[in-house]
Enzyme design. Sequence first.
Site, PDB file in Angstrom:
ATOM      1  N   ASP A 107      -2.260   4.888   1.031  1.00 51.15           N
ATOM      2  CA  ASP A 107      -3.417   4.011   0.954  1.00 51.15           C
ATOM      3  C   ASP A 107      -3.862   3.732   2.393  1.00 51.15           C
ATOM      4  OD1 ASP A 107      -5.234   1.967   0.845  1.00 51.15           O
ATOM      5  OD2 ASP A 107      -3.998   0.637  -0.396  1.00 51.15           O
ATOM      6  N   GLN A 150      -6.912   0.313   5.167  1.00 49.19           N
ATOM      7  CA  GLN A 150      -6.941  -0.429   6.435  1.00 49.19           C
ATOM      8  C   GLN A 150      -6.647   0.479   7.621  1.00 49.19           C
ATOM      9  OE1 GLN A 150      -8.031  -3.486   6.716  1.00 49.19           O
ATOM     10  NE2 GLN A 150      -8.070  -3.969   4.532  1.00 49.19           N
ATOM     11  N   LYS A 188     -15.142  -0.191   4.568  1.00 49.85           N
ATOM     12  CA  LYS A 188     -14.306  -0.823   5.592  1.00 49.85           C
ATOM     13  C   LYS A 188     -14.399  -0.069   6.909  1.00 49.85           C
ATOM     14  CE  LYS A 188     -10.921  -2.467   2.238  1.00 49.85           C
ATOM     15  NZ  LYS A 188     -11.048  -3.918   2.070  1.00 49.85           N
ATOM     16  N   CYS A 236      -5.432 -10.311  -2.288  1.00 46.71           N
ATOM     17  CA  CYS A 236      -5.153  -9.238  -3.257  1.00 46.71           C
ATOM     18  C   CYS A 236      -3.748  -8.680  -3.088  1.00 46.71           C
ATOM     19  CB  CYS A 236      -6.174  -8.116  -3.147  1.00 46.71           C
ATOM     20  SG  CYS A 236      -7.828  -8.630  -3.536  1.00 46.71           S
ATOM     21  N   HIS A 258      -1.481  -3.799  -1.552  1.00 44.62           N
ATOM     22  CA  HIS A 258      -2.691  -4.392  -2.107  1.00 44.62           C
ATOM     23  C   HIS A 258      -2.676  -4.102  -3.611  1.00 44.62           C
ATOM     24  CE1 HIS A 258      -7.052  -4.624  -2.935  1.00 44.62           C
ATOM     25  NE2 HIS A 258      -7.188  -5.274  -1.794  1.00 44.62           N
TER      26      HIS A 258
HETATM   27  C1  LIG Z   1      -4.804  -1.963   1.819  1.00 44.66           C
HETATM   28  C2  LIG Z   1      -5.955  -1.899   0.871  1.00 44.66           C
HETATM   29  N1  LIG Z   1      -5.936  -1.025  -0.140  1.00 44.66           N
HETATM   30  C3  LIG Z   1      -6.949  -0.917  -1.006  1.00 44.66           C
HETATM   31  C4  LIG Z   1      -8.067  -1.712  -0.919  1.00 44.66           C
HETATM   32  C5  LIG Z   1      -9.136  -1.586  -1.955  1.00 44.66           C
HETATM   33  O1  LIG Z   1     -10.357  -1.175  -1.442  1.00 44.66           O
HETATM   34  P1  LIG Z   1     -11.679  -1.217  -2.312  1.00 44.66           P
HETATM   35  O2  LIG Z   1     -11.789  -2.613  -2.856  1.00 44.66           O
HETATM   36  O3  LIG Z   1     -12.772  -0.885  -1.370  1.00 44.66           O
HETATM   37  O4  LIG Z   1     -11.542  -0.217  -3.409  1.00 44.66           O
HETATM   38  C6  LIG Z   1      -8.135  -2.648   0.108  1.00 44.66           C
HETATM   39  C7  LIG Z   1      -9.314  -3.535   0.215  1.00 44.66           C
HETATM   40  O5  LIG Z   1      -9.231  -4.717   0.422  1.00 44.66           O
HETATM   41  C8  LIG Z   1      -7.057  -2.743   1.029  1.00 44.66           C
HETATM   42  O6  LIG Z   1      -7.071  -3.636   2.034  1.00 44.66           O
END
Ligand SMILES: Cc1ncc(COP(=O)(O)O)c(C=O)c1O
Lengths: 401, 137
Positions: free
Chosen positions: A197, A200, A223, A359, A120
């Site tokens: 990370d 998810q 999430k 993203c 992401h």
């Molecule tokens: C794999 C992953 N990493 C990071 C994020 C970023 O999360 P946030 O926008 O809540 O900071 C997301 C959110 O879509 C994600 O799916």
Amino acid sequence: MLVPSPWRADFPAIATLQRQDQTYLDNAATTQKPQALLDAISHYYANGAANVHRAQHLPGAHATQAFEDSRSKVAQWLNAGGSGQIVFTHGATSALNLLAYGLEHLFNAGDEIVVSALEHHANLLPWQQLAKRRAATLVVLPLNDDGVIDLTAAAELIGPRTRLLAVSQLSNVLGAWQPLQTLITTAKAHGALTVVDGAQGIVHGRHDVQALGCDFYVFSSHKLYGPDGVGVLFGRNEALHHLHHWQFGGEMVQQADYHSASFRPAPLGFEAGTPPIAGVIGLGASLDYLSSLDQPAVIAHEAALHEYLLRGLKARNGVRVLGSPQVALVSFVVEGVHNADLAHLLTEQGIAVRAGHHCAMPLLKAMHLSGAIRVSLALYNDSDDLERFFEALDQALDMLR
Amino acid sequence: MSLPVEAVAALEAFQAVGSWEQRARMLMQWGERLPALPAEDKVDANLVQGCESLVWLVGQLHDGHWQFAASSEARMIRGLVALLLARVNGLSAAELQAVDLPDWFNQLGLSRQLSPSRSNGLNAVLQRMRALSLIQN
Ligand SMILES: Cc1ncc(COP(=O)(O)O)c(C=O)c1O
């Protein structure tokens, strides 16, 4: 119904959305909230808001107690034990940026930062920009056909110059668990720091940061059925020693003079300014709620729904599923149909799914796709939701082909 | 200010539709009527940034009247752009400055396509059109 959800009624928004003819299948973007969370936030505001860690008065003591209780609940959720600290941030993105700035001093020209091809933007761009600032090299681990990081390639690419490995636990596009254990072991053998990370991954099943062995683990509350504006950074004690203070202000300071200051250690030293107090308390309530559920039943439900979704998509002509999703979500494209058109017609029919690059632009570009549709599940979804989606999909494809 | 002929036709057509299916089908039909954009215009310089699909937009003043042309690989946005061009093509520079485009889509029953959460790119196309009209004014 084939796959009912016993937890649906715990989430008041689902009934509201249904009255508006909306079927919510964009859960990887953010989730609906349990009543327990609404109650906790409303209780906090109705019974006396106060700032934390500062005031000697009673409301301040209550707020601080509730805030710190949430920290313990998060630590328990991750089985952190005494191995590390939980730092609250404003989201997974801000946690990753904290790492990319707070660890910057460790990087020199020619050092390598390893990420994977499916990251992401939140776990790509902070490292990409760090590499630019320090003339370090960003190394990108390739994927195999199933959308899983290629371990043979990784064994070659992670080496003595690797200073840090940052990878996703579960891809938000491909829905595949990543082989963290092997990657972390390899990185550690070369003395590199490891960042997971978990944005998810945290939502599906329980994960144990001590068993994973990573130095840092990051996720977003929103999430995981919690409030937005709150992120979590777990840091192992040994690794936290490397993390320099990044944002400065109230609460994180020990002693301040006009020309110098000293700062607190983790966690408070990394929580400059007033934190999202109500949100952190709300996250604690969501975790209490989740802890009260029959965990194996939740996992079985999510697996049954995912199977239902995958089977239904694969049964349809021209549908191409991206990778080999294992859990939580499926991304797909349809031959000869632009994903923007499909998204338009699904929206018209009240189906809330995500279209576009999710993203993860470099990943979509590498797959030669301008975008894809992603259907993502939560524990309150049921097979009727998926039937409504399939009906809308058939209708849309009828019109577009 | 009187409406261009094409715009009158669009209004009549879209105000008569009842269901979302009819509206979507009509959008696709209007998109198909959009004249093809010559290959030399389909270049990065004419690409509208901020769309989910590739959209190209070019525009020129001819004898004091605007003439825009556009193309997209996605059908719904092509239809929306066709409806936009039906409203603005032939307008003078002053008329183009004055025209209320969100209201135009509202009259067509398509205002939701302009909501900020829509990433279809119609908003980006409107902005690009404004930018083009300012440069050549
Ligand atoms: C794999 C992953 N990493 C990071 C994020 C970023 O999360 P946030 O926008 O809540 O900071 C997301 C959110 O879509 C994600 O799916």
